[in-house]
Scaffold this active site. Structure first.
Site, PDB file in Angstrom:
ATOM      1  CG  ASP A   1      15.885  -1.435 -51.658  1.00 29.06           C
ATOM      2  OD1 ASP A   1      16.175  -2.488 -51.445  1.00 29.06           O
ATOM      3  OD2 ASP A   1      14.787  -0.792 -51.337  1.00 29.06           O
TER       4      ASP A   1
ATOM      5  CG  ASP B   1      13.125 -13.124 -54.329  1.00 27.48           C
ATOM      6  OD1 ASP B   1      14.021 -14.189 -54.890  1.00 27.48           O
ATOM      7  OD2 ASP B   1      12.705 -12.891 -53.397  1.00 27.48           O
TER       8      ASP B   1
ATOM      9  CG  ASP C   1      14.990   2.565 -56.549  1.00 28.02           C
ATOM     10  OD1 ASP C   1      15.118   1.460 -55.734  1.00 28.02           O
ATOM     11  OD2 ASP C   1      14.568   3.605 -56.111  1.00 28.02           O
TER      12      ASP C   1
ATOM     13  CG  ASP D   1      13.603  -1.820 -43.448  1.00 31.31           C
ATOM     14  OD1 ASP D   1      12.519  -1.851 -42.438  1.00 31.31           O
ATOM     15  OD2 ASP D   1      13.594  -0.824 -44.468  1.00 31.31           O
TER      16      ASP D   1
END
Length: 528
Positions: free
Chosen positions: A192, A133, A194, A286
């Protein structure tokens, strides 16, 4: 000369009049209004403290039994390793989709994509999907090139973009699930930008889903690669270790329910779709999905010894934004779903009570409110009102026990307990503000700011000595400074006139707020 002297006499007189008026108003309001209100607040805060205390003790007892009885996921669920089938070949293994949502992740995109492409699983039974994105064209190009590089090595990797950022992370995940090749997949692992899973992650998580058709989610634990970067990251490690070691473990062992952490987990795609898929009505998509799936009767399992490396936010600004999202979102979701949970017919009454009372009300609302309102507002105020007393069990014993119970998650940091208390009280200011925004649906209730990841950017070489110019506005935080000034005043009042002897705590806490207010928390990385 006469006019000058007469004017100089007038101003002190006016000041005396104003002071006298304020004093009169104070005397008029003190007894009939302020003291009764403060007494009510003390009672309410003590009630919330007891609720939080009982919740912490309950979880402590459960975790002792879990450890003592050896109730590990491997013992509670079938999780035998998947075996080769010579007749059907790799078709014996389920098809797995690995999603990596990212947004302008210049510092870490290579780490996450590389780790996902390094997962050990039959190459024709896994699809890596990078959901980019990014709004920076340069970063977009870098991510696309990285995907092409891995594709040239034979990895089945898809680079997906969209025209807008509607729904933020939830929107990206929802769009990602619409691609035709996803229909071939049985499970979806989410990481994610990281997060760096170990190569055996799928081999250790997928068997729970294959052998137990009632399980919808397998959640792994986070392992922090930069917990020693600064004092702030050590404080975060203490809070999150308790969350994983106790809260997630207890939820998994008792009601097979806990909040999905948004990453480092694997979902059964059929369960995800049955629950309604990804929704962007709150900033905790989530948790929203987890609650809806649980209400459909699905079970979750938390595997604490399956760890995924990731990065903690090391700048104060990034951490504040993250905590706003993590506090505002659950409160807003609670408001939207409380009645739906209560009316649900598929889960037991006990599980509904657990979700509404323990999971949402006590942990996501009461915990934030009592930490700030009681210890940083109401308790300090009592030093100016001798008529209002707080029992020692409420001001000393309960918070001490709760603090010690929180420390069990990170034994190596127990010597930092005092710093952790002061830091958590500072952050409770923002969590309380965000919680109220979520409950009332006002202000920044739907604000989504992606947590900044620094990767190796924060590890500046020793010779990088030129100090960056810092604007005062970038460091000053008025809310913290005002709260610090209030606590410092209460400490001075208690030292001079009070009888409560809270001044040591009040001085320490005020200094903590001042340090945060002047921006001397975490690392400071100059803009590149």
């Amino acid at each position: 000369m006469d006019s000058v002297s007469s004017a100089s006499n007038v101003f002190p007189a006016r000041r005396d009049d104003i002071t006298g008026q304020f004093g009169l108003i104070w005397l008029v309001l003190r007894e009939p209004l302020i003291v009764p209100v403060l007494k009510v607040l003390v009672v309410v805060c003590l009630g919330m403290s007891v609720m939080l205390f009982i919740e912490r003790v309950y979880m402590g007892v459960v975790i002792v039994f879990v450890k003592f009885l050896g109730k590990k996921p491997n013992n509670s669920y079938k999780c035998e390793p998947l075996k080769d089938d010579i007749e059907v070949g790799n078709s014996a293994y389920p098809m797995v989709l690995v999603q990596i949502p990212m947004y302008n992740e210049k510092e870490v995109y290579q780490l996450s994509i590389g780790a996902a492409c390094g997962l050990s699983w039959p190459s024709d039974r896994v699809i890596i999907q990078v959901l980019d994105d990014s709004t920076d064209p340069a970063i977009k190009s870098l991510v696309e090139l990285e995907c092409q590089r891995w594709a040239s090595k034979g990895i089945n990797i898809k680079y997906e973009i969209r025209d807008n950022r509607k729904g933020y992370k939830a929107g990206a995940l929802r769009e990602g699930m619409k691609h035709s090749y996803v229909k071939l997949c049985d499970y979806v692992a989410i990481f994610d930008a990281d997060f760096q899973p170990e190569p055996d992650f799928l081999w250790r998580s997928i068997p729970f889903l294959v052998h137990n058709p009632e399980i919808a989610l397998v959640q792994a634990r986070w392992k922090f690669v930069n917990s020693d970067e600064c004092l702030m990251t050590r404080m975060q490690e203490m809070s999150l270790d308790y969350h994983f070691t106790v809260e997630q473990e207890v939820g998994s062992a008792t009601y097979a329910f806990f909040g999905f952490n948004g990453t480092a987990g694997v979902w059964r795609i059929s369960a995800l779709n049955e629950a309604g898929g990804w929704k962007d009505r709150t900033t905790v998509e989530d948790m929203d999905l987890a609650v809806r799936a649980s209400l459909k009767g699905w079970k979750f399992v938390y595997v604490g010894d399956l760890k995924v490396k990731n990065e903690l936010p090391s700048t104060f600004t990034a951490y504040r934004y993250q905590q706003h999202r993590w506090s505002c979102g659950p409160a807003n979701l609670f408001k939207k779903m409380a009645i739906e949970i209560f009316k649900n017919k598929k889960v037991s009454l006990w599980k509904k009570c657990y979700v509404i009372y323990s999971f949402f009300f006590v942990r996501k609302i009461v915990a934030h409110l009592v930490t700030f309102v009681f210890y940083c507002v109401v308790l300090p105020s009592t030093v100016m009102f001798p008529e209002v007393s707080v029992p020692k069990w409420g001001s000393v014993y309960i918070p001490s026990i709760v603090t010690l119970l929180n420390a069990v998650g990170t034994p190596r940091s127990i010597h930092l307990l005092i710093f952790w208390i002061l830091f958590e009280n500072v952050m409770a200011l923002h969590r309380t503000k965000a919680t109220l925004m979520g409950l009332l649906e006002i202000g920044r209730v739907n604000e989504w700011v992606v947590t900044e990841k620094l990767g190796d950017k924060a590890k500046l070489p020793a010779k990088a000595t030129k100090k960056p110019r810092i604007r005062i506005g970038e460091r000053l935080h008025l809310l913290e400074l005002c709260t610090g000034a209030y606590l410092f005043f209460c400490g001075c009042y208690d030292l001079g006139s009070g009888k409560n002897r809270y001044y040591i705590f009040l001085y320490l806490q005020s200094f903590a707020f001042f340090i945060a207010g002047f921006g001397y928390v975490g690392t400071f990385v100059p803009n590149s």
